[in-house]
Design a protein around this motif. Structure first.
Motif, PDB file in Angstrom:
ATOM      1  N   MET A  40      -9.760  -1.080  -4.117  1.00 47.09           N
ATOM      2  CA  MET A  40      -8.410  -1.482  -3.713  1.00 47.09           C
ATOM      3  C   MET A  40      -7.407  -1.104  -4.802  1.00 47.09           C
ATOM      4  O   MET A  40      -7.679  -1.236  -5.990  1.00 47.09           O
ATOM      5  CB  MET A  40      -8.376  -2.999  -3.478  1.00 47.09           C
ATOM      6  N   SER A  41      -6.244  -0.632  -4.383  1.00 47.59           N
ATOM      7  CA  SER A  41      -5.201  -0.278  -5.346  1.00 47.59           C
ATOM      8  C   SER A  41      -4.631  -1.552  -5.993  1.00 47.59           C
ATOM      9  O   SER A  41      -4.673  -2.629  -5.392  1.00 47.59           O
ATOM     10  CB  SER A  41      -4.100   0.522  -4.654  1.00 47.59           C
ATOM     11  N   ASP A  89      -5.730   3.794  -2.400  1.00 44.44           N
ATOM     12  CA  ASP A  89      -6.547   2.701  -1.879  1.00 44.44           C
ATOM     13  C   ASP A  89      -7.623   3.357  -1.024  1.00 44.44           C
ATOM     14  O   ASP A  89      -7.320   4.155  -0.143  1.00 44.44           O
ATOM     15  CB  ASP A  89      -5.682   1.748  -1.051  1.00 44.44           C
ATOM     16  N   ARG A 142       0.831  -1.205   0.000  1.00 42.34           N
ATOM     17  CA  ARG A 142       0.000   0.000   0.000  1.00 42.34           C
ATOM     18  C   ARG A 142       0.872   1.265   0.000  1.00 42.34           C
ATOM     19  O   ARG A 142       0.589   2.231  -0.710  1.00 42.34           O
ATOM     20  CB  ARG A 142      -0.899  -0.025   1.223  1.00 42.34           C
TER      21      ARG A 142
END
Length: 184
Positions: free
Chosen positions: A132-133, A116, A109
């Motif tokens: 979500m990234s 995110d 992250r």
């Protein structure tokens, strides 16, 4: 099944492999080469000696760079290594595998250039993946695959778990390299 549920159901070997896989994918942050954790992977096989895990861990700690010059991602990776239990008991590796899961997702992250939407990685581990990234999504998938393959195949799943880790390590190595170029 969520990542949290998979960890809760994993056996001692699955937990050790899960934590080790998270650490292995983050080795580029610690200045390690691709073979540095190979003795720890070998210690998860049926024919490994009782002290192989502890010996491999001691060797890895001696070779990996603990310095992070204030970098949070490097500090998290180093904590994963330092927190690894010297003895591979189910209770100890369960705590370690869970902590490694959180740390590795947090590292991904931190390194992801895409945002995110979640305020922490906990919702991701529980299966809430909307917004979500990409880098975190890929790490979450890798963690799930490692636990599923070991739950389904036992010791025979170690090779696939290692392959998943190698793939993730290559991705993170590229991210770290790009980050270094952008800083320099």
């Amino acid at each position: 099944m969520s990542l949290v549920e998979l960890i809760a159901q994993a056996d001692e070997r699955g937990l050790a492999a899960s934590g080790l896989a998270c650490l292995d994918r983050c080795v580029p942050l610690l200045g390690g080469d691709d073979e540095i954790l190979r003795p720890l992977w070998a210690s998860l096989t049926d024919d490994a000696g009782a002290g192989d895990w502890g010996d491999g861990l001691e060797q890895a700690r001696g070779k990996l760079d603990g310095a992070g010059d204030g970098d949070e991602a490097v500090a998290l990776a180093h904590r994963m290594l330092e927190a690894a239990p010297a003895q591979r008991s189910a209770a100890e590796v369960r705590v370690w595998a869970d902590a490694c899961s959180v740390a590795s997702l947090q590292i991904h992250r931190l390194l992801d250039t895409a945002p995110d939407d979640a305020s922490s990685v906990d919702p991701r581990r529980q299966g809430r993946t909307e917004g979500m990234s990409p880098l975190v999504a890929a790490e979450l998938r890798r963690q799930v695959v490692v636990l599923e393959v070991l739950a389904g195949h036992g010791v025979a799943g170690l090779r696939r778990a290692l392959e998943v880790s190698i793939e993730g390590r290559r991705v993170l190595r590229a991210v770290v390299s790009r980050r270094t170029r952008q800083r320099g």
